[in-house]
Design a protein around this motif. Structure first.
Motif, PDB file in Angstrom:
ATOM      1  N   ARG A  14       8.377  11.935 -19.011  1.00 59.02           N
ATOM      2  CA  ARG A  14       9.751  12.312 -18.687  1.00 59.02           C
ATOM      3  C   ARG A  14      10.696  11.138 -18.974  1.00 59.02           C
ATOM      4  NH1 ARG A  14       8.890  15.408 -12.843  1.00 59.02           N
ATOM      5  NH2 ARG A  14       7.540  17.069 -13.632  1.00 59.02           N
ATOM      6  N   VAL A  15      10.190   9.937 -18.789  1.00 61.36           N
ATOM      7  CA  VAL A  15      10.958   8.735 -19.089  1.00 61.36           C
ATOM      8  C   VAL A  15      10.188   7.965 -20.151  1.00 61.36           C
ATOM      9  CG1 VAL A  15      11.928   6.600 -18.199  1.00 61.36           C
ATOM     10  CG2 VAL A  15      11.900   8.650 -16.759  1.00 61.36           C
ATOM     11  N   TYR A  16      10.848   7.656 -21.256  1.00 60.88           N
ATOM     12  CA  TYR A  16      10.180   6.924 -22.325  1.00 60.88           C
ATOM     13  C   TYR A  16      10.059   5.444 -21.958  1.00 60.88           C
ATOM     14  CZ  TYR A  16      11.096  11.024 -25.256  1.00 60.88           C
ATOM     15  OH  TYR A  16      11.131  12.293 -25.778  1.00 60.88           O
ATOM     16  N   PRO A  17       8.838   4.917 -21.841  1.00 59.25           N
ATOM     17  CA  PRO A  17       8.701   3.473 -21.576  1.00 59.25           C
ATOM     18  C   PRO A  17       9.111   2.671 -22.802  1.00 59.25           C
ATOM     19  CG  PRO A  17       6.543   4.464 -21.927  1.00 59.25           C
ATOM     20  CD  PRO A  17       7.527   5.594 -21.884  1.00 59.25           C
ATOM     21  N   GLU A  18       9.587   1.487 -22.566  1.00 58.78           N
ATOM     22  CA  GLU A  18       9.999   0.621 -23.671  1.00 58.78           C
ATOM     23  C   GLU A  18       8.778  -0.056 -24.281  1.00 58.78           C
ATOM     24  OE1 GLU A  18      14.453  -0.694 -22.239  1.00 58.78           O
ATOM     25  OE2 GLU A  18      12.727  -1.470 -21.135  1.00 58.78           O
ATOM     26  N   VAL A  19       8.745  -0.113 -25.611  1.00 59.82           N
ATOM     27  CA  VAL A  19       7.557  -0.552 -26.336  1.00 59.82           C
ATOM     28  C   VAL A  19       7.933  -1.636 -27.342  1.00 59.82           C
ATOM     29  CG1 VAL A  19       5.675   0.180 -27.852  1.00 59.82           C
ATOM     30  CG2 VAL A  19       6.553   1.756 -26.122  1.00 59.82           C
ATOM     31  N   SER A  20       7.098  -2.670 -27.411  1.00 62.83           N
ATOM     32  CA  SER A  20       7.221  -3.695 -28.448  1.00 62.83           C
ATOM     33  C   SER A  20       6.144  -3.451 -29.506  1.00 62.83           C
ATOM     34  CB  SER A  20       7.044  -5.099 -27.857  1.00 62.83           C
ATOM     35  OG  SER A  20       8.093  -5.423 -26.968  1.00 62.83           O
TER      36      SER A  20
ATOM     37  N   ASP B 284       6.988  -4.482 -21.781  1.00 68.71           N
ATOM     38  CA  ASP B 284       5.702  -4.615 -21.095  1.00 68.71           C
ATOM     39  C   ASP B 284       4.579  -3.806 -21.712  1.00 68.71           C
ATOM     40  OD1 ASP B 284       6.783  -6.360 -19.240  1.00 68.71           O
ATOM     41  OD2 ASP B 284       7.334  -4.761 -17.839  1.00 68.71           O
ATOM     42  N   THR B 285       4.861  -3.110 -22.791  1.00 68.01           N
ATOM     43  CA  THR B 285       3.834  -2.354 -23.507  1.00 68.01           C
ATOM     44  C   THR B 285       3.835  -2.799 -24.958  1.00 68.01           C
ATOM     45  OG1 THR B 285       4.139  -0.438 -22.048  1.00 68.01           O
ATOM     46  CG2 THR B 285       2.998  -0.061 -24.131  1.00 68.01           C
ATOM     47  N   PHE B 286       2.682  -3.246 -25.447  1.00 63.33           N
ATOM     48  CA  PHE B 286       2.548  -3.720 -26.819  1.00 63.33           C
ATOM     49  C   PHE B 286       1.827  -2.670 -27.656  1.00 63.33           C
ATOM     50  CE2 PHE B 286       2.001  -8.191 -24.817  1.00 63.33           C
ATOM     51  CZ  PHE B 286       3.363  -8.261 -24.559  1.00 63.33           C
ATOM     52  N   LEU B 287       2.375  -2.386 -28.818  1.00 63.60           N
ATOM     53  CA  LEU B 287       1.746  -1.451 -29.753  1.00 63.60           C
ATOM     54  C   LEU B 287       1.544  -2.187 -31.073  1.00 63.60           C
ATOM     55  CD1 LEU B 287       0.706   1.387 -30.262  1.00 63.60           C
ATOM     56  CD2 LEU B 287       3.048   2.126 -30.724  1.00 63.60           C
ATOM     57  N   PHE B 288       0.291  -2.340 -31.479  1.00 71.87           N
ATOM     58  CA  PHE B 288      -0.048  -3.126 -32.657  1.00 71.87           C
ATOM     59  C   PHE B 288      -0.380  -2.221 -33.848  1.00 71.87           C
ATOM     60  CE2 PHE B 288      -1.356  -5.643 -28.951  1.00 71.87           C
ATOM     61  CZ  PHE B 288      -0.643  -6.805 -29.163  1.00 71.87           C
ATOM     62  N   THR B 289       0.057  -2.640 -35.019  1.00 70.34           N
ATOM     63  CA  THR B 289      -0.360  -1.999 -36.255  1.00 70.34           C
ATOM     64  C   THR B 289      -0.333  -3.032 -37.368  1.00 70.34           C
ATOM     65  OG1 THR B 289      -0.071  -0.049 -37.661  1.00 70.34           O
ATOM     66  CG2 THR B 289       1.934  -1.196 -36.994  1.00 70.34           C
TER      67      THR B 289
END
Length: 375
Positions: free
Chosen positions: A36-42, A127-132
């Protein structure tokens, strides 16, 4: 008697793969909850000399369905000598992407993917890391699919990665070979016991990643950030802290290698990380896999002792084709890439020797990667 021993040695692997194939069928549609709320992502990407691939990546990021004000893109340059950074900056401006470019600096004593990722993590504000990786293409729903897989107990989400083949026959064989790796990754993840992850599609919480950095997990390896991170998180937080996001929408596609030599070098580099593994589950699966391939590899030569060994060899190949074929068929159906399935059977007679040779070479050969020899 020898025949019975060989069959007994082969059984653990066959039973394991059959069980995973069945589990994969049961878990083919994960129950994901739309946030419902999109968390912020790095989103953190290490890059070195990727000018040929960076436009595709930037276009993939621009197509993301996730709100652009809810994520940042951190591109870390690892001493590129081409115009990767210029292209990325120019395209980000054109597409209004929230891109931040940082560099490892002029000192060549600090280099490599793990160093680049660590620098990117230090610059991340969320606070959320997304790696590619810089040489991939992403599904338009990639970010949201990976984020949806998070739950309150989760510290790591592994996502699916496949290789995109070109018109060449060898490229299709390579893509089919990696499809088997992807299928095992997915099956173990669906079974609730992840043993593999790929840094091209990996979500990690800031808390868990900084904890791993502070403990200097396997710092002697310049690569292997994905597998060693998975090991650390299992040890610190348990199996329930890791999930696999096995949906087509979360798929990341990379390219096959440019030549047979680069393919071999890449596989040696991957296999070379195995000496750093400490997790019992990873080691046990690796042992069963190596043992099974060794049994198949030596069985044909035993026909000099008894012709029946050729029959045993045929039986083992058929059993392998059955259990692995079932696993690959189900996984390729989930991600919509069943066109590669037939090429898997071409690899069957050669695969045991390939596994053993690559494993042996990884003990003695230090391959080149991105123009550097790994230490």
């Amino acid at each position: 008697m020898i025949v019975v021993v060989l069959l007994c040695l082969a059984m653990p692997y066959l039973i394991m793969v059959a069980a995973l194939a069945i589990r994969l069928k049961e878990s083919r549609k994960p129950n994901l909850t739309i946030p419902r709320v999109y968390p912020e992502v790095s989103i953190i990407i290490a890059s070195r000399n990727e000018s040929a691939n960076i436009p595709r990546l930037m276009k993939s990021l621009a197509r993301q369905s996730y709100p652009h004000n809810k994520y940042e893109i951190i591109l870390v340059d690892d001493h590129s000598t081409d115009n990767t950074i210029h292209l990325a900056h120019e395209m980000a401006q054109e597409m209004a992407l929230p891109l931040k470019i940082i560099s490892l600096g002029d000192e060549m004593t600090v280099y490599g993917k793990r160093a680049a990722i660590s620098l990117g993590v230090g610059s991340a504000k969320y606070d959320t890391f997304l790696f590619t990786d810089a040489d991939v293409s992403l599904s338009p729903n990639w970010i949201i699919s990976m984020v949806e897989a998070l739950n309150p107990k989760c510290e790591l989400v592994a996502g699916p990665v496949i290789l995109r083949s070109n018109k060449g026959y060898f490229s299709k064989l390579e893509a089919a070979e990696y499809l088997s790796v992807s299928a095992m990754t997915a099956a173990c993840g669906f079974a609730g016991h992840p043993i593999m992850a790929n840094g091209a599609n990996l979500l990690v919480t800031k808390k868990a990643y900084l904890n791993a950095l502070s403990n200097r997990y396997q710092k002697e390896f310049q690569s292997g950030d994905d597998m060693f991170l998975l090991e650390f998180i299992r040890r610190e937080y348990g199996d329930t802290s890791m999930v696999f996001c096995g949906t087509k929408e979360a798929l990341v596609e990379g390219d096959v290698t440019e030549s047979l030599a680069s393919f071999i070098a890449q596989r040696i580099r991957w296999a070379g990380k195995a000496t750093g593994y400490r997790d019992r589950s990873i080691l046990l699966v690796g042992f069963f896999t190596l043992l099974f391939n060794a049994v198949i590899a030596i069985t044909p030569s035993c026909f000099l002792v008894n012709i029946y060994f050729l029959m045993v060899y045929g039986i083992l190949l058929l059993l392998r084709a059955g259990v692995e074929g079932l696993l690959l068929w189900r996984w390729s159906g989930i991600i919509g890439h069943q066109g590669l399935f037939k090429f898997y059977f071409v690899l069957l007679p050669f695969y045991p020797y390939y596994v053993l040779v690559i494993g042996l070479l990884s003990l003695f050969v230090k391959p080149m990667w991105k123009g550097r020899k790994l230490s």
